[in-house]
Write a protein that holds these residues in place. Sequence first.
Motif, PDB file in Angstrom:
ATOM      1  N   PHE A 224      34.924  86.965 -31.862  1.00 48.43           N
ATOM      2  CA  PHE A 224      33.754  86.882 -31.000  1.00 48.43           C
ATOM      3  C   PHE A 224      33.617  85.480 -30.437  1.00 48.43           C
ATOM      4  N   SER A 225      32.968  85.406 -29.284  1.00 47.64           N
ATOM      5  CA  SER A 225      32.773  84.153 -28.571  1.00 47.64           C
ATOM      6  C   SER A 225      31.384  84.152 -27.967  1.00 47.64           C
ATOM      7  N   LEU A 226      30.560  83.166 -28.357  1.00 50.58           N
ATOM      8  CA  LEU A 226      29.176  83.094 -27.881  1.00 50.58           C
ATOM      9  C   LEU A 226      28.925  81.712 -27.288  1.00 50.58           C
ATOM     10  N   PRO A 227      29.065  81.570 -25.979  1.00 51.95           N
ATOM     11  CA  PRO A 227      28.840  80.257 -25.359  1.00 51.95           C
ATOM     12  C   PRO A 227      27.379  79.836 -25.435  1.00 51.95           C
ATOM     13  N   SER A 228      27.148  78.551 -25.537  1.00 53.39           N
ATOM     14  CA  SER A 228      25.784  78.027 -25.551  1.00 53.39           C
ATOM     15  C   SER A 228      25.250  77.948 -24.128  1.00 53.39           C
ATOM     16  N   MET A 229      23.947  78.039 -24.019  1.00 52.13           N
ATOM     17  CA  MET A 229      23.279  77.868 -22.737  1.00 52.13           C
ATOM     18  C   MET A 229      22.080  76.950 -22.955  1.00 52.13           C
ATOM     19  N   GLY A 230      21.789  76.107 -21.989  1.00 47.06           N
ATOM     20  CA  GLY A 230      20.597  75.280 -22.099  1.00 47.06           C
ATOM     21  C   GLY A 230      20.907  73.872 -22.562  1.00 47.06           C
ATOM     22  N   THR A 231      19.995  73.316 -23.355  1.00 49.00           N
ATOM     23  CA  THR A 231      20.080  71.910 -23.732  1.00 49.00           C
ATOM     24  C   THR A 231      21.110  71.687 -24.835  1.00 49.00           C
ATOM     25  N   GLY A 232      21.380  70.420 -25.109  1.00 45.71           N
ATOM     26  CA  GLY A 232      22.326  70.068 -26.160  1.00 45.71           C
ATOM     27  C   GLY A 232      23.737  70.003 -25.631  1.00 45.71           C
ATOM     28  N   HIS A 233      24.680  69.675 -26.529  1.00 45.01           N
ATOM     29  CA  HIS A 233      26.086  69.607 -26.141  1.00 45.01           C
ATOM     30  C   HIS A 233      26.622  71.012 -25.872  1.00 45.01           C
ATOM     31  N   PRO A 234      27.225  71.276 -24.721  1.00 48.29           N
ATOM     32  CA  PRO A 234      27.819  72.595 -24.471  1.00 48.29           C
ATOM     33  C   PRO A 234      28.856  72.921 -25.536  1.00 48.29           C
ATOM     34  N   HIS A 235      28.820  74.135 -26.020  1.00 49.99           N
ATOM     35  CA  HIS A 235      29.768  74.536 -27.047  1.00 49.99           C
ATOM     36  C   HIS A 235      29.922  76.049 -27.043  1.00 49.99           C
ATOM     37  N   ILE A 236      30.896  76.510 -27.793  1.00 52.86           N
ATOM     38  CA  ILE A 236      31.117  77.945 -27.975  1.00 52.86           C
ATOM     39  C   ILE A 236      31.082  78.229 -29.468  1.00 52.86           C
ATOM     40  N   ASP A 237      30.309  79.227 -29.846  1.00 55.26           N
ATOM     41  CA  ASP A 237      30.314  79.705 -31.234  1.00 55.26           C
ATOM     42  C   ASP A 237      31.435  80.730 -31.335  1.00 55.26           C
ATOM     43  N   LEU A 238      32.544  80.335 -31.954  1.00 61.44           N
ATOM     44  CA  LEU A 238      33.712  81.201 -32.083  1.00 61.44           C
ATOM     45  C   LEU A 238      33.813  81.719 -33.510  1.00 61.44           C
ATOM     46  N   GLY A 239      34.311  82.945 -33.666  1.00 61.98           N
ATOM     47  CA  GLY A 239      34.423  83.459 -35.022  1.00 61.98           C
ATOM     48  C   GLY A 239      35.224  84.725 -35.115  1.00 61.98           C
ATOM     49  N   VAL A 240      35.354  85.180 -36.353  1.00 56.18           N
ATOM     50  CA  VAL A 240      36.114  86.386 -36.658  1.00 56.18           C
ATOM     51  C   VAL A 240      35.364  87.205 -37.696  1.00 56.18           C
ATOM     52  N   LYS A 241      35.583  88.523 -37.671  1.00 51.06           N
ATOM     53  CA  LYS A 241      35.019  89.442 -38.659  1.00 51.06           C
ATOM     54  C   LYS A 241      36.132  90.363 -39.133  1.00 51.06           C
ATOM     55  N   GLY A 242      36.184  90.619 -40.434  1.00 52.54           N
ATOM     56  CA  GLY A 242      37.182  91.556 -40.928  1.00 52.54           C
ATOM     57  C   GLY A 242      37.471  91.392 -42.400  1.00 52.54           C
ATOM     58  N   GLU A 243      38.563  91.992 -42.847  1.00 54.01           N
ATOM     59  CA  GLU A 243      38.993  91.919 -44.238  1.00 54.01           C
ATOM     60  C   GLU A 243      39.267  90.462 -44.598  1.00 54.01           C
ATOM     61  N   PRO A 244      38.886  90.015 -45.808  1.00 53.18           N
ATOM     62  CA  PRO A 244      38.891  88.587 -46.126  1.00 53.18           C
ATOM     63  C   PRO A 244      40.194  87.847 -45.853  1.00 53.18           C
ATOM     64  N   GLU A 245      41.322  88.369 -46.325  1.00 50.91           N
ATOM     65  CA  GLU A 245      42.578  87.620 -46.161  1.00 50.91           C
ATOM     66  C   GLU A 245      42.983  87.535 -44.696  1.00 50.91           C
ATOM     67  N   ALA A 246      42.922  88.661 -43.993  1.00 53.72           N
ATOM     68  CA  ALA A 246      43.294  88.660 -42.579  1.00 53.72           C
ATOM     69  C   ALA A 246      42.336  87.793 -41.772  1.00 53.72           C
ATOM     70  N   ALA A 247      41.033  87.850 -42.105  1.00 50.97           N
ATOM     71  CA  ALA A 247      40.060  87.045 -41.371  1.00 50.97           C
ATOM     72  C   ALA A 247      40.302  85.558 -41.595  1.00 50.97           C
ATOM     73  N   ALA A 248      40.683  85.173 -42.805  1.00 55.41           N
ATOM     74  CA  ALA A 248      40.967  83.756 -43.075  1.00 55.41           C
ATOM     75  C   ALA A 248      42.159  83.280 -42.266  1.00 55.41           C
ATOM     76  N   GLN A 249      43.189  84.107 -42.178  1.00 53.42           N
ATOM     77  CA  GLN A 249      44.373  83.744 -41.383  1.00 53.42           C
ATOM     78  C   GLN A 249      44.012  83.637 -39.903  1.00 53.42           C
ATOM     79  N   ALA A 250      43.240  84.595 -39.425  1.00 50.82           N
ATOM     80  CA  ALA A 250      42.847  84.590 -38.016  1.00 50.82           C
ATOM     81  C   ALA A 250      41.969  83.385 -37.701  1.00 50.82           C
ATOM     82  N   LEU A 251      41.079  83.028 -38.627  1.00 47.62           N
ATOM     83  CA  LEU A 251      40.216  81.866 -38.420  1.00 47.62           C
ATOM     84  C   LEU A 251      41.032  80.586 -38.307  1.00 47.62           C
ATOM     85  N   ALA A 252      42.009  80.411 -39.191  1.00 48.35           N
ATOM     86  CA  ALA A 252      42.850  79.216 -39.146  1.00 48.35           C
ATOM     87  C   ALA A 252      43.605  79.150 -37.819  1.00 48.35           C
ATOM     88  N   TYR A 253      44.109  80.284 -37.382  1.00 46.60           N
ATOM     89  CA  TYR A 253      44.798  80.342 -36.092  1.00 46.60           C
ATOM     90  C   TYR A 253      43.859  79.934 -34.961  1.00 46.60           C
TER      91      TYR A 253
END
Length: 269
Positions: A224-253
């Motif tokens: 998932f990707s959730l870009p910020s809008m409005g004040t503060g430093h522009p950023h994207i909230d990036l993340g993964v959801k799923g089975e623990p081991e696969a999600a950890a690998q995907a997060l590192a990637y």
Amino acid sequence: MTPPTSEPTRRIRLIIIGDEILSGRRQDKHMPKLIELLSQRGMQLAGAEFISDDRDGIAATLQRSFAGGDVVFCCGGIGATPDDQTRQAAAQALGVPLRLHPEAERLIAERCAEMARRDSGSADMSTPENQQRLQMGVFPEGAEIVPNPYNKIPGFFIRDHTFMPGFPIIAWPMMEWMLDTRYKHLHHRTTRVEHSFLAFNLPESRITPALEHLERQWPGVKAFSLPSMGTGHPHIDLGVKGEPEAAAQALAYLRAEVERAGGSLTPPE
């Protein structure tokens, strides 16, 4: 009452019925509560619908829903006033008649007797007021009752659909009871985690190919990707959801891809 534990993981959905929600006169509280109750049991909500008090519209929604095979919680419209059309629509969707459920009749009579003892009504079930109250125990033929610890007037269950009033103080204990009795075998069937981090100095378009690759590389993981809008430093909230081991690998990637694409994992000075 509990189905075999070999049953595959089921989708859980929510249907909220009521013009007062769609008009903004009241705010829905059921969806966040159901998400909370499901999360505590290792389950998750797959979808939600908000529909009006129109009988034909409710019936069409329920007809589709009954055919889908999901576990569904329905809130609203099971009272006995003209705007309460859910009981009738459920019967219409199933093509069955409405019947006064004998256990519901007994419970409603008990409730009327309790009210009479408090000088609030009559225990005589032949009075017009109590005859009207009995309409709240008229359910589609074949339905089972869902107990109501607040005031005894039950909801009903049929074809993996649980029908409850719109009042949270009544509906939430009903939800919890159903999850812990009829659907206890679905608790913690899968272990899923969610990880996220903030990425700075990076347009979403530049990281999108990595998100697409991630879901191909780890098919059971959702990005998932959730870009910020409005004040503060522009950023994207990036993340993964799923089975623990696969999600950890995907997060590192994904973290590595952010830096490779020129982004930063820390906000700019």
